[in-house]
Design an enzyme around this catalytic site. Structure first.
Site, PDB file in Angstrom:
ATOM      1  CE1 TYR A  12       2.908  12.430 -11.334  1.00  0.00           C
ATOM      2  CE2 TYR A  12       1.526  14.345 -10.893  1.00  0.00           C
ATOM      3  CZ  TYR A  12       1.680  12.977 -10.987  1.00  0.00           C
ATOM      4  OH  TYR A  12       0.604  12.163 -10.737  1.00  0.00           O
ATOM      5  CG  HIS A  72       3.425   9.026  -6.814  1.00  0.00           C
ATOM      6  ND1 HIS A  72       3.996  10.093  -7.469  1.00  0.00           N
ATOM      7  CD2 HIS A  72       2.483   8.558  -7.651  1.00  0.00           C
ATOM      8  CE1 HIS A  72       3.423  10.255  -8.641  1.00  0.00           C
ATOM      9  NE2 HIS A  72       2.508   9.326  -8.784  1.00  0.00           N
TER      10      HIS A  72
END
Length: 274
Positions: free
Chosen positions: A48, A106
């Site tokens: 992110y 992730h």
């Protein structure tokens, strides 16, 4: 705030703040604001590009670190052991913390990646105490089963896209059987829930918002947490207020009739979902 707990000593609030795609000052302010409102679960990731902004928010909020559950993740191209270790240390540095509450892979790696080496490295973070709990995100059921049953990884959670128009019954059943939490990302269908007539009708019936109906449907489920992104104080409070909504069996019956195959997140590097 109800917690999801399990044998791995996970203590994760069912409602958290998702931080993607917030960056820099907006992200820091959102984290501080959420913690002021009473949130105690913050979700971020190396991918992110906002872990440092989250870290500033955690530090500047004044809330004791031990009172906050923080989840972060290692990106799919950093799953070789040395790269994972470097990414994990970078995460700790960015978050200004010497541990993380829940650390996830992730996304699965690409074809030919060494699953065992990656999982062994993930487990090492738990063994040395720098990750209190570990888990995975975006793993389809066959891969999750391999990690849990063949590699004996002590996973505490899986994070996947889950909402009123995308079902995850097989993964959720498996998570419950193996004492794992399931964290739902994109729980508001990227704000499209407000356009669904059935949710509009349920919301009108209870005098609430469609977003609150969609969130409460998830939060009412055992072992399920949700992490809606919200930057404004009004939206953060609205999501918190979803906890007060009381859905009935008829509401759940109506939501069950919605399509459950509307996946929003499936990048080029995503695994085969079925």
């Amino acid at each position: 705030m109800q917690l999801i707990t399990n044998a791995q000593q996970l203590k994760m609030p069912k409602l958290g703040l998702g931080t993607w795609p917030m960056l820099d000052g907006e992200c820091t302010s959102a984290v501080i604001q959420a913690l002021e409102l009473g949130y105690r679960h913050i979700d971020t990731a190396a991918g992110y590009n906002n872990e440092a902004a989250v870290g500033r928010g955690l530090t500047e909020s004044g809330v004791p670190r031990g009172d906050i559950h923080v989840t972060s993740k290692v990106w799919w191209d950093k799953l070789a052991p040395d790269a994972m270790r470097e990414s994990f240390q970078n995460t700790l540095n960015a978050l200004q913390s010497d541990y993380i509450d829940l650390f996830l892979i992730h996304w699965p790696g690409q074809e030919g990646w060494d699953v065992k080496a990656a999982i062994d490295t993930l487990v090492s973070f738990k063994q040395d105490g720098r990750a209190l709990n570990i888990g995975v995100a975006n793993f389809p059921l066959p891969l999750l089963r391999h990690v849990v049953e063949d590699l004996n990884a002590p996973l505490a959670a899986i994070q996947v896209e889950y909402h009123v128009t995308l079902g995850q019954s097989a993964l959720l059943d498996y998570a419950r059987q193996h004492d794992m939490a399931l964290t739902a990302y994109s729980p508001l269908v990227r704000n499209k829930v407000s356009q669904i007539p059935e949710l509009q009708a349920i919301a009108k019936k209870h005098g609430v918002l469609p977003t609150q109906v969609a969130l409460k449907w998830l939060l009412d489920q055992d072992n399920v947490a949700a992490i809606p992104k919200a930057a404004s104080k009004a939206n953060q409070q609205s999501n918190l207020d979803a906890l007060k909504v009381q859905l009935d069996d008829e509401d759940r019956r109506i939501i069950a009739t919605l399509p459950k195959d509307q996946r929003l997140v499936s990048p080029d590097f995503a695994p085969e979902w079925d």
